[in-house]
Design a protein around this motif. Structure first.
Motif, mmCIF file in Angstrom:
data_model
loop_
_atom_site.group_PDB
_atom_site.id
_atom_site.type_symbol
_atom_site.label_atom_id
_atom_site.label_comp_id
_atom_site.label_asym_id
_atom_site.label_seq_id
_atom_site.Cartn_x
_atom_site.Cartn_y
_atom_site.Cartn_z
ATOM 1 N N ALA A 118 69.307 79.524 100.476
ATOM 2 C CA ALA A 118 68.697 79.358 101.794
ATOM 3 C C ALA A 118 68.691 80.704 102.503
ATOM 4 O O ALA A 118 69.661 81.457 102.428
ATOM 5 N N PRO A 119 67.597 81.054 103.177
ATOM 6 C CA PRO A 119 67.520 82.353 103.861
ATOM 7 C C PRO A 119 68.579 82.501 104.948
ATOM 8 O O PRO A 119 68.880 81.561 105.674
ATOM 9 N N THR A 120 69.149 83.688 105.029
ATOM 10 C CA THR A 120 70.046 84.070 106.114
ATOM 11 C C THR A 120 69.541 85.397 106.643
ATOM 12 O O THR A 120 69.789 86.443 106.054
ATOM 13 N N LEU A 121 68.808 85.367 107.728
ATOM 14 C CA LEU A 121 68.113 86.554 108.210
ATOM 15 C C LEU A 121 69.074 87.567 108.820
ATOM 16 O O LEU A 121 70.133 87.207 109.348
ATOM 17 N N GLN A 122 68.674 88.839 108.743
ATOM 18 C CA GLN A 122 69.456 89.911 109.345
ATOM 19 C C GLN A 122 68.516 90.914 109.979
ATOM 20 O O GLN A 122 67.310 90.920 109.710
ATOM 21 N N GLY A 142 60.632 87.294 110.215
ATOM 22 C CA GLY A 142 60.423 86.571 111.466
ATOM 23 C C GLY A 142 60.081 85.124 111.162
ATOM 24 O O GLY A 142 60.825 84.427 110.466
ATOM 25 N N GLU A 143 58.933 84.652 111.630
ATOM 26 C CA GLU A 143 58.515 83.273 111.387
ATOM 27 C C GLU A 143 57.648 83.140 110.143
ATOM 28 O O GLU A 143 57.236 82.041 109.783
ATOM 29 N N ARG A 144 57.378 84.245 109.461
ATOM 30 C CA ARG A 144 56.527 84.214 108.268
ATOM 31 C C ARG A 144 57.383 84.052 107.020
ATOM 32 O O ARG A 144 58.441 84.669 106.880
ATOM 33 N N ASP A 145 56.944 83.212 106.119
ATOM 34 C CA ASP A 145 57.642 82.946 104.861
ATOM 35 C C ASP A 145 56.649 83.222 103.728
ATOM 36 O O ASP A 145 55.717 82.443 103.511
ATOM 37 N N LEU A 146 56.849 84.331 103.012
ATOM 38 C CA LEU A 146 55.879 84.799 102.034
ATOM 39 C C LEU A 146 56.467 84.796 100.629
ATOM 40 O O LEU A 146 57.667 84.988 100.448
ATOM 41 N N PRO A 161 63.934 90.214 112.258
ATOM 42 C CA PRO A 161 64.777 89.422 111.345
ATOM 43 C C PRO A 161 64.082 89.231 109.996
ATOM 44 O O PRO A 161 62.903 88.884 109.934
ATOM 45 N N HIS A 162 64.836 89.483 108.909
ATOM 46 C CA HIS A 162 64.221 89.425 107.579
ATOM 47 C C HIS A 162 65.246 89.009 106.535
ATOM 48 O O HIS A 162 66.459 89.078 106.756
ATOM 49 N N ALA A 195 73.637 89.382 104.150
ATOM 50 C CA ALA A 195 72.972 90.141 103.089
ATOM 51 C C ALA A 195 71.631 89.567 102.689
ATOM 52 O O ALA A 195 71.377 88.393 102.824
ATOM 53 N N HIS A 196 70.786 90.444 102.123
ATOM 54 C CA HIS A 196 69.605 89.977 101.414
ATOM 55 C C HIS A 196 70.091 89.070 100.297
ATOM 56 O O HIS A 196 71.050 89.356 99.618
ATOM 57 N N GLY A 197 69.378 88.024 100.073
ATOM 58 C CA GLY A 197 69.794 87.095 99.037
ATOM 59 C C GLY A 197 70.647 85.984 99.588
ATOM 60 O O GLY A 197 71.034 85.073 98.870
ATOM 61 N N GLY A 198 71.056 86.070 100.876
ATOM 62 C CA GLY A 198 71.734 84.964 101.520
ATOM 63 C C GLY A 198 73.234 85.012 101.471
ATOM 64 O O GLY A 198 73.891 84.158 102.006
ATOM 65 N N SER A 199 73.840 86.028 100.843
ATOM 66 C CA SER A 199 75.279 86.102 100.753
ATOM 67 C C SER A 199 75.842 86.607 102.063
ATOM 68 O O SER A 199 75.311 87.506 102.689
ATOM 69 N N ARG A 200 76.927 86.068 102.507
ATOM 70 C CA ARG A 200 77.553 86.500 103.751
ATOM 71 C C ARG A 200 79.024 86.786 103.485
ATOM 72 O O ARG A 200 79.726 85.996 102.893
#
Length: 201
Positions: A118-122, A142-146, A161-162, A195-200
């Protein structure tokens, strides 16, 4: 002392200072990590203290660079580039550029997972440019999911946010250019943003 050796030693201090500032590390932080006193590090960077192997080895380990890079040793003529992967946040970054400062290039590998994360934006200062080599990249901006297949590229301001991850759980390989703040956010030791990839961490 040989004039050539003298020139090499004179260049060590400015090179160490530029590398430390590029990594966003204070003298106090560096002293705590290396065990070398802050005053010694300051004199080493200013050229008031000569570089020795005893001083350079802990610095090379802390900066995660070859000792030759710290002293500016000339290349042996071997055209091969010896890349040392960096693992951060469950992903692999392979540095493709060597100079301190400016824009840094990396090959980034997002490993396969049983199910997409699941995305975790930073957010952070700087910018990123990326090009997908293999796999299907999911870019949330942001609000775009590509979803970007191989051969597609993207560029964006990282103050937005990305998140980057695998669109289908498979391996994704991409080339990335980071501005200075982007390098610090992604690969500086001891920093664990979302982190990118959703790791925190």
């Amino acid at each position: 002392m040989d004039p050539g050796t003298e020139d090499v030693l004179d260049a060590v201090g400015p090179r160490l200072r530029a590398l430390r500032r590029d990594r966003g590390i204070t003298l106090a932080d560096l002293a705590a990590t290396t065990g070398v006193s802050e005053s010694t590090l300051s004199r080493l960077e200013s050229g008031q203290r000569r570089a020795t192997l005893e001083l350079l080895l802990p610095l090379a380990r802390t900066y995660d660079v070859p000792l030759d890079d710290l002293v500016g040793a000339p290349r042996t003529g071997d055209p091969r580039i010896h890349l040392k992967p960096i693992e951060r946040f469950g992903m692999i970054f392979v540095p493709l550029s060597r100079r301190p400062g400016g824009v840094h290039a990396f090959k980034m590998i997002i490993p396969a997972r049983p199910a997409p994360l699941a995305p975790t934006l930073q957010t952070h200062e700087g910018f990123e440019w990326l090009y997908v080599l293999n796999g299907r990249l999911r870019l949330v901006l942001g609000e775009r999911d590509l979803t970007l297949p191989p051969g597609e590229a993207a560029e964006f301001d990282t103050s937005m946010p990305h998140w980057l991850g695998s669109a289908d759980g498979g391996v994704v390989e991409l080339l990335i250019l980071f501005g200075l703040q982007g390098v610090r956010a992604h690969v500086r030791p001891g920093v664990h943003p979302s982190a990118h990839g959703g790791s925190r961490k």
